[in-house]
Motif scaffolding. Structure first.
Motif, PDB file in Angstrom:
ATOM      1  N   HIS A   1      22.990-122.625 -46.738  1.00  0.00           N
ATOM      2  CA  HIS A   1      23.048-124.068 -46.937  1.00  0.00           C
ATOM      3  C   HIS A   1      23.595-124.806 -45.708  1.00  0.00           C
ATOM      4  O   HIS A   1      23.313-125.987 -45.531  1.00  0.00           O
ATOM      5  CB  HIS A   1      23.933-124.406 -48.154  1.00  0.00           C
ATOM      6  N   THR A   2      24.383-124.131 -44.900  1.00  0.00           N
ATOM      7  CA  THR A   2      25.031-124.780 -43.769  1.00  0.00           C
ATOM      8  C   THR A   2      24.372-124.376 -42.456  1.00  0.00           C
ATOM      9  O   THR A   2      24.465-123.217 -42.048  1.00  0.00           O
ATOM     10  CB  THR A   2      26.532-124.408 -43.705  1.00  0.00           C
TER      11      THR A   2
ATOM     12  N   VAL B   1      31.529-126.801 -43.972  1.00  0.00           N
ATOM     13  CA  VAL B   1      31.015-125.813 -44.913  1.00  0.00           C
ATOM     14  C   VAL B   1      31.557-126.120 -46.310  1.00  0.00           C
ATOM     15  O   VAL B   1      32.770-126.288 -46.464  1.00  0.00           O
ATOM     16  CB  VAL B   1      31.453-124.384 -44.507  1.00  0.00           C
TER      17      VAL B   1
ATOM     18  N   TRP C   1      29.374-116.525 -41.061  1.00  0.00           N
ATOM     19  CA  TRP C   1      28.402-117.614 -40.921  1.00  0.00           C
ATOM     20  C   TRP C   1      26.977-117.098 -40.736  1.00  0.00           C
ATOM     21  O   TRP C   1      26.029-117.852 -40.918  1.00  0.00           O
ATOM     22  CB  TRP C   1      28.799-118.553 -39.796  1.00  0.00           C
TER      23      TRP C   1
ATOM     24  N   ASP D   1      29.652-122.102 -48.566  1.00  0.00           N
ATOM     25  CA  ASP D   1      28.224-122.363 -48.343  1.00  0.00           C
ATOM     26  C   ASP D   1      27.420-122.378 -49.642  1.00  0.00           C
ATOM     27  O   ASP D   1      26.279-121.940 -49.678  1.00  0.00           O
ATOM     28  CB  ASP D   1      27.644-121.315 -47.381  1.00  0.00           C
TER      29      ASP D   1
ATOM     30  N   THR E   1      30.862-128.993 -37.949  1.00  0.00           N
ATOM     31  CA  THR E   1      30.061-128.360 -38.993  1.00  0.00           C
ATOM     32  C   THR E   1      30.948-128.115 -40.202  1.00  0.00           C
ATOM     33  O   THR E   1      31.900-127.339 -40.144  1.00  0.00           O
ATOM     34  CB  THR E   1      29.459-127.031 -38.507  1.00  0.00           C
TER      35      THR E   1
ATOM     36  N   GLU F   1      32.972-134.812 -46.967  1.00  0.00           N
ATOM     37  CA  GLU F   1      31.522-134.840 -46.799  1.00  0.00           C
ATOM     38  C   GLU F   1      31.024-136.268 -46.588  1.00  0.00           C
ATOM     39  O   GLU F   1      30.145-136.523 -45.747  1.00  0.00           O
ATOM     40  CB  GLU F   1      30.863-134.215 -48.028  1.00  0.00           C
TER      41      GLU F   1
END
Length: 286
Positions: free
Chosen positions: A279-280, A61, A274, A81, A59, A48
């Protein structure tokens, strides 16, 4: 879309560091990626922090793989997520760390009674941390010590489900880890349902119980293992309204054959996981 929502680094029992996993995800041109280390988000935190600089188009997760038990079987539940800072998730991770350390001692004692002393110390050295030591560390330690010829043989004879050194009684109930994931805003996913040695009827009961406990998705990209069993799992998911997820379960060792990102598509009859994320942000068409 190329995705992988189940993988491991040295933050649990994988071979590659979190940094190397991020580089590999970029090299494989993944659009959607989750590092799901066992009972830990340490590796996720590292990735992160690096992502904006090294992989701005990827992206990422939030992910984790919790160990649990159900009906005498060790069951893995992937969380995706979630809010990594949620106190319920953090408390669950801390509890799992202590359980993992206690389990390591129990496995070590069992191996010693079977004439394999010193394996615990070697496994701890391989893992680097008592709270993240897992059965693959013990298997490699047994090979390094000359007690067994291969990691695969170590699992088949001693460490696999139901074998003499398989210790699952310390893990919480599957429903409990599902609660942790939901409380932190995440999506609970039943990991690799075809890896559990059970009859079709028991697997169906597992998926039903998982759904009733709040589970929302199942990994359904294992069709190369057994096409007929795969179709059966997908049909149960369709009936129960469970979404589809998937990943390579990449560890970086030769005994884990699927490379990162080499994941079959989610069946078109299932909602892709997804679409459940909050959150993602998913910048690509699902």
């Amino acid at each position: 879309m190329k995705f992988d929502l189940h993988s491991h680094s040295t933050a649990s029992d994988g071979k590659l560091s979190p940094e190397a996993m991020l580089e590999l995800a970029v090299a494989e041109k993944l659009s959607l990626f989750a590092l799901t280390d066992h009972d830990s988000i340490q590796g996720f935190r590292i990735i992160e922090a690096l992502k904006s600089e090294k992989a701005p188009d990827l992206t990422l997760v939030p992910g984790i793989e919790f160990s649990s038990q159900w009906s005498g079987v060790g069951i893995h539940v992937v969380g995706l997520d979630f809010d990594p800072d949620h106190p319920v998730l953090q408390e669950g991770i801390a509890a799992q760390g202590q359980r993992r350390a206690d389990r390591a001692i129990t496995i070590g004692k069992k191996l010693e009674k079977l004439g394999m002393p010193g394996v615990l110390d070697k496994a701890l050295a391989l893992s680097g941390d008592a709270q993240k030591v897992g059965r693959p560390h013990f298997a490699r330690a047994m090979v390094d010590a000359g007690f067994i010829k291969s990691v695969d043989r170590a699992f088949k004879q001693y460490l696999g489900d139901g074998k003499a050194c398989d210790v699952k009684s310390l893990w919480p109930k599957m429903s409990e880890v599902i609660e942790w994931i939901i409380a932190s805003g995440g999506v609970p996913v039943l990991a690799h349902p075809l890896k559990y040695k059970m009859t079709r009827s028991k697997r169906e009961r597992l998926l039903t119980t998982f759904k009733d406990a709040g589970g929302q998705a199942v990994e359904v990209t294992e069709k190369s293992q057994d096409p007929a069993q795969h179709r059966h799992v997908v049909s149960i998911c369709e009936r129960l309204g469970l979404a589809g997820s998937g990943g390579s379960d990449f560890h970086g060792f030769k005994e884990y054959t699927l490379p990162l990102g080499h994941v079959d598509p989610i069946p078109s009859t299932l909602v892709p996981i997804w679409q459940l994320f909050n959150h993602t942000p998913i910048p690509i068409s699902s």
